[in-house]
Motif scaffolding. Structure first.
Motif, PDB file in Angstrom:
ATOM      1  N   PRO A 156       0.792  -1.238   0.000  1.00 38.69           N
ATOM      2  CA  PRO A 156       0.000   0.000   0.000  1.00 38.69           C
ATOM      3  C   PRO A 156       0.828   1.293   0.000  1.00 38.69           C
ATOM      4  N   PRO A 157       1.828   1.461   0.909  1.00 31.34           N
ATOM      5  CA  PRO A 157       2.596   2.717   0.857  1.00 31.34           C
ATOM      6  C   PRO A 157       3.412   2.863  -0.418  1.00 31.34           C
ATOM      7  N   ILE A 158       3.956   1.740  -0.939  1.00 28.11           N
ATOM      8  CA  ILE A 158       4.708   1.822  -2.194  1.00 28.11           C
ATOM      9  C   ILE A 158       3.793   2.228  -3.338  1.00 28.11           C
ATOM     10  N   LEU A 159       2.566   1.686  -3.351  1.00 28.57           N
ATOM     11  CA  LEU A 159       1.595   2.062  -4.378  1.00 28.57           C
ATOM     12  C   LEU A 159       1.267   3.547  -4.293  1.00 28.57           C
ATOM     13  N   LEU A 160       1.077   4.044  -3.070  1.00 21.15           N
ATOM     14  CA  LEU A 160       0.754   5.464  -2.892  1.00 21.15           C
ATOM     15  C   LEU A 160       1.903   6.347  -3.372  1.00 21.15           C
ATOM     16  N   ILE A 161       3.133   6.009  -2.964  1.00 17.91           N
ATOM     17  CA  ILE A 161       4.299   6.793  -3.390  1.00 17.91           C
ATOM     18  C   ILE A 161       4.446   6.723  -4.911  1.00 17.91           C
TER      19      ILE A 161
END
Length: 459
Positions: free
Chosen positions: A250-255
């Motif tokens: 999730p955080p990698i997708l957001l970044i």
């Protein structure tokens, strides 16, 4: 005579800052006092004072700078939703079987946290609170532990999307346009925040790789200083790969969405930052850590940081306008162009001055006060604006790591246990400072490390 007044103005501002007064009001106050003295003695044109309202309106009307509070909101929301804590726990188990695995985990999580927050202080404090007790409990050498945390925390300077690069992008763009005008060139070309984001990718990732290689080196030459996580602790975790996927994705997708939309030209930095802020709220809801009290806390922190940035920008704008009114930019130009070594001699002096100022001033003050003065001169001497911006960011990152005044060291000292001495923190960052200096030298020798990617993407 008038040029010397600009020098006295600069020295007076430094003196007031060292007295402990607020940066924004020190800059604005000394600027207005010297402008009043200059106007009374006939050494200052009142036209410059009349230009202050237009300058301030231009600051407040700058759409690029609206990205700052949005990026701050995104980072604080991700911090409050415990994503950093889950990332660290998961990555430490993943790399646990190897010596130095926890150190590598801290570096990787520091990189991801830097990309999501872009704020050095927030990253260092968060990593210090989360990872330092764990590293010490598992037998890590305090010097190695503190060095890894400080170094990975400063990656927020160079890993996009970084607030430093957003602010630098705006200032470098204005400086580039000013240098073109000074040379009598009227070109529509400009420098964007996306250019700096692309330019910072390769140097930033190389730094992360260099940090990891150093930790592996420590694991080989001094295994006891970076022990592996005990087998029984790793066995207690079920379905580790499933957990890695759910925590890491999730955080990698957001970044990726934020960065990709900027670099792909699909959104401006401000629009992408808004997407990141909404995405951080969605992730917080998915983690079931979102509440009205959390939202209030995040908004309060965002308001405090954003207010600090913009009030410093207002003070720095007044200071730089008065500095120019006294002919200070002409004095600096004459000084730099007369230095031996030409453009490289001028660049070396500017980098040294910024490095030393980084001991006493945050990147915001240096970006708004020093860069607008020296950047047009260096760009007029033929330097590439993207390369210069990345060199400045990397230089300030090194400065924030360097004893005895590095900001990252103070941040970690504030949250480290009393069993950790200040000297251990200082000794721990030395290898990473050497890595930083090597990277700075590498970038100086091969500017294409910063310029190649923007040229490929934007032509």
């Amino acid at each position: 005579m008038i040029e010397y007044l600009s020098l006295f103005l600069f020295l007076a501002a430094v003196f007031v800052l060292l007295m402990g007064y607020s940066v924004a009001f020190s800059l604005a106050g000394t600027g207005l006092v010297f402008a009043g003295i200059g106007a009374l003695t006939g050494h200052f044109d009142s036209v410059f004072l009349e230009a202050i309202p237009n300058r301030l309106f231009g600051v407040m009307n700058n759409e690029v700078l609206v990205a700052v509070p949005l990026f701050v909101f995104m980072g604080v929301m991700l911090e409050k939703s415990k994503i950093a804590e889950e990332l660290l726990d998961t990555m430490s188990i993943l790399f646990g079987p190897m010596r130095g695995g926890l150190g590598i985990s801290v570096t990787v999580v520091g990189m991801l946290l830097a990309a999501s927050t872009g704020i050095v202080g927030a990253t260092v404090v968060t990593m210090g609170l989360l990872s330092l007790p764990t590293m010490l409990r598992r037998g890590y050498d305090p010097k190695v532990a503190t060095g890894v945390i400080c170094a990975s925390g400063t990656l927020g300077q160079i890993i996009p999307p970084s607030i430093v690069l957003v602010l630098l992008g705006d200032v470098i763009s204005s400086a580039y346009q000013q240098s073109q005008i000074d040379q009598g060139i009227f070109s529509p070309e400009t420098v964007t925040v996306g250019d700096l984001f692309l330019g910072a990718l390769i140097p930033g990732l190389l730094l992360v790789v260099a940090y990891i290689l150093y930790i592996i080196f420590k694991a080989v030459v001094s295994p006891s200083s970076v022990p592996a996580i005990p087998q029984e602790e790793r066995d207690a975790v079920e379905n580790i790969w499933g957990k890695v996927l759910t925590v890491l994705f999730p955080p990698i997708l957001l970044i990726g969405l934020v960065l990709g939309s900027i670099l792909g030209g699909l959104a401006t930095p401000t629009e992408a930052a808004a997407v990141g802020a909404v995405g951080a709220i969605i992730l917080s809801m998915a983690k079931r850590s979102f509440s009205l009290s959390v939202l209030q806390e995040v908004m309060r922190s965002t308001t405090q940081v954003s207010s600090m940035v913009f009030i410093i920008l207002v003070g720095a704008s007044i200071f730089s306008l008065v500095f120019r009114g006294f002919g200070g930019d002409d004095m600096v130009r004459d000084f730099l162009t007369d230095l031996p070594g030409g453009v490289w001699g001028a660049l070396a002096v500017v980098m040294l001055v910024m490095f030393l100022l980084g001991f006493f001033l945050d990147f915001i003050e240096i970006t708004f006060v020093v860069v607008p003065i020296v950047a047009p001169i260096l760009l007029a001497m033929g330097l590439d604006p993207v390369w210069l911006g990345i060199m400045i960011a990397l230089n300030l990152q090194t400065s924030f790591l360097t004893p005895p005044f590095g900001f990252a060291l103070f941040y970690l000292r504030g949250v480290a246990p009393e069993s950790i001495s200040t000297m251990q923190i200082y000794r721990g960052v030395v290898p990473f400072i050497i890595i930083q200096l090597c990277m700075l030298g590498l970038l100086a020798l091969w500017p294409s490390l910063a310029t190649w990617l923007p040229e490929v993407v934007y032509g």
